[in-house]
Scaffold this motif. Structure first.
Motif: not given
Length: 203
Positions: A1-7, A13-14, A151-154
């Motif tokens: 999974x691309x890191x860019x998508x997570x970021x 989310x933030x 990621x949202x939970x964190x």
């Protein structure tokens, strides 16, 4: 999974978490009762459960089933209204009796219900998370959904303790102001809950 998508998802989310709502109101009220960790922990566990539901594919099923979504919305809305009325009737202040250790378990469960019964959160997860997944990636879609949900939970785990601690620190020496803020938090939960119920029943 691309890191860019997570970021990219983390940025969205933030922004969503930064917008005050029922979670904020509950965290502030709990902060005034010196129950920051149980409240934040409950909110995080509620969203963790929602992440598991969405990653397992049940989120789409619930969101696409009118009766299930109606039941979830009404239950979540009525719970928020009840919690809001309870907060208005017994407003929290720093060091108040409601902040005793015996009620921490109740605060944890309340936090789980505030986030876990929030149909808006479920719909956001169902509608938003798939947009950041990549069908061509090596990771299966459910795993990608779980990563994004975590990621949202964190992010919640970082933000809501700060909200509660900030409320407690800023209002500790201002009992009159803390009383007003606590009641405003309660009214906010009532309004959000009523809006959820009315919006679903009128739709």
């Amino acid at each position: 999974m691309p890191l860019g998508s997570v970021l990219a998802f983390w940025g969205v989310a933030a922004l969503l978490i930064a917008v005050p709502g029922a979670d904020w109101a509950f965290a502030i009220s709990a902060g005034l009762r010196r129950q920051v960790l149980p409240a934040a922990g409950g909110i995080v566990l509620g969203y963790l459960a929602m992440t598991l539901v969405v990653a397992a594919g049940l989120g789409v099923l619930v969101a696409s089933t009118p009766i299930a979504l109606l039941a979830l919305t009404v239950a979540g809305g009525l719970y928020l209204i009840w919690l809001g009325f309870k907060t208005v009737r017994h407003p929290s202040t720093p060091g108040s009796a409601r902040g005793e250790v015996g009620s921490r378990g109740g605060t944890l469960l309340e936090g789980m219900a505030v986030s876990g019964l929030n149909p808006k959160g479920l719909l956001v997860f169902v509608a938003m998370l798939p947009q950041f997944t990549d069908p061509a990636a090596r990771w299966p879609i459910p795993v990608q959904l779980a990563v994004l949900g975590l990621t949202f939970v964190g992010t919640c785990a970082m933000v809501y303790p700060c909200v509660g601690v900030g409320a407690q620190a800023l209002l500790r020496a201002r009992p009159a102001v803390s009383l007003v803020v606590s009641r405003v938090s309660g009214v906010s939960m009532i309004l959000v809950g009523a809006l959820l119920v009315v919006e679903r029943l009128v739709a």
